[in-house]
Enzyme design. Structure first.
Site, mmCIF file in Angstrom:
data_model
loop_
_atom_site.group_PDB
_atom_site.id
_atom_site.type_symbol
_atom_site.label_atom_id
_atom_site.label_comp_id
_atom_site.label_asym_id
_atom_site.label_seq_id
_atom_site.Cartn_x
_atom_site.Cartn_y
_atom_site.Cartn_z
ATOM 1 N N LYS A 1 5.249 3.226 4.146
ATOM 2 C CA LYS A 1 4.102 3.708 4.705
ATOM 3 C C LYS A 1 2.770 3.361 3.999
ATOM 4 C CE LYS A 1 6.184 6.400 7.963
ATOM 5 N NZ LYS A 1 6.242 5.552 8.986
ATOM 6 N N TYR B 1 10.332 5.093 0.647
ATOM 7 C CA TYR B 1 10.032 5.343 2.155
ATOM 8 C C TYR B 1 8.196 5.503 2.002
ATOM 9 C CZ TYR B 1 8.621 8.472 6.099
ATOM 10 O OH TYR B 1 7.900 8.809 7.181
ATOM 11 N N SER C 1 2.064 7.003 10.460
ATOM 12 C CA SER C 1 2.136 6.777 8.818
ATOM 13 C C SER C 1 2.658 8.035 8.282
ATOM 14 C CB SER C 1 0.882 6.415 8.387
ATOM 15 O OG SER C 1 1.092 6.448 6.893
#
Length: 275
Positions: free
Chosen positions: A153, A149, A135
């Site tokens: 995660k 992005y 992560s």
């Protein structure tokens, strides 16, 4: 410590490469995958039969199934399945195309999911295994310019929190590795979208912050990851580096303060008990 068998995605460079080499250096066996076989084939020259270099594009569901199965057949088991392949998309929320965002999630979220779904039947049959996924500190804190992005995660964080509860009775462990900023080439592999002038000031602030950020030594992460895979009771979340926990403390304190400031309004929204 028994010899472990690893399956690693994104083993061509950066943290994935460092962790593959660390596992091999201590005598573990590794199926090291990358999109291009030549990017991992040099490991064979150095580590011989301990390593199985394989080409894998995590956006190809059929290839994922075949490669995971092949690695399991080759070594006879899989102890550690490490999802690391992915990239970043640099752009404001308004700037990116839906196609760019879908492509990012296809690699960063669905890529992880494909590997997990391919490995789970094998791990369940073994009655053991450890699913590790990379992560990020950005899975705790979202920042401007890299919101897509970050959101990939955050999605990975939620997926693994559910997964850990679903598979624990099968002897399968789950860990999210949450790295802070490291001096790798990761940023260079990102895709940038066309920029809108209206966001020039925000963009400048973000890049100024990035240039001043302390970056850890990626080689120093290897020992920590080995400790995690060797732990009898590994954590669901592991902050990788010294910058993540202080960040998390501030973020969660702020979130709690906000929820508490609005508590009266929240409670009123409950209404009277319904039977």
């Amino acid at each position: 410590m028994d010899k472990k068998v690893w399956f690693i995605t994104g083993a061509s460079r950066g943290l994935g490469r460092i962790w593959a080499e660390a596992a091999l250096a201590r005598g573990d066996e590794v199926a090291a995958t990358a999109r291009k076989l030549e990017d991992v084939s040099d490991l064979k020259e150095r580590f011989g039969d301990l390593v199985l270099p394989m080409a894998l594009d995590v956006t190809d569901a059929e290839q994922v199934r075949q490669v995971v199965q092949q690695a399991h057949s080759h070594f006879g088991k899989l102890d550690v399945v490490l999802n690391n392949a992915g990239y970043t998309l640099v752009g404001m929320v308004e700037e990116a195309s839906e196609a760019d965002v879908r492509a990012l999630f296809d690699a960063n979220y669905f890529g992880y999911l494909r590997v997990i779904q391919a490995a789970l039947p094998l791990l369940r049959k073994q009655g053991s295994g450890h699913l590790l996924s990379v992560s990020s500190a950005l899975g705790i804190e979202a920042r401007p310019l890299i919101g897509f992005y970050c959101s990939s995660k955050w999605a990975i964080e939620g997926l693994h929190e559910s997964l850990a509860q679903e598979v624990k009775d099968f002897g399968i462990k789950v860990t999210l590795l949450e790295p802070g900023a490291y001096a790798t080439e990761f940023g260079a592999s990102g895709k940038r979208v066309p920029e809108m002038d209206v966001y020039a000031d925000v963009r400048k602030q973000v890049f100024t912050r990035l240039s001043n950020e302390k970056r850890g030594n990626p080689q120093a992460t290897a020992e920590a990851v080995l400790k995690i895979v060797d732990a009898a009771e590994p954590p669901l979340r592991f902050a990788l580096g010294s910058e993540v926990l202080p960040l998390a403390r501030g973020i969660y304190a702020d979130r709690l303060a906000t929820w508490e400031a609005w508590e009266t309004v929240s409670n009123a929204a409950q209404g009277n008990p319904m039977h």
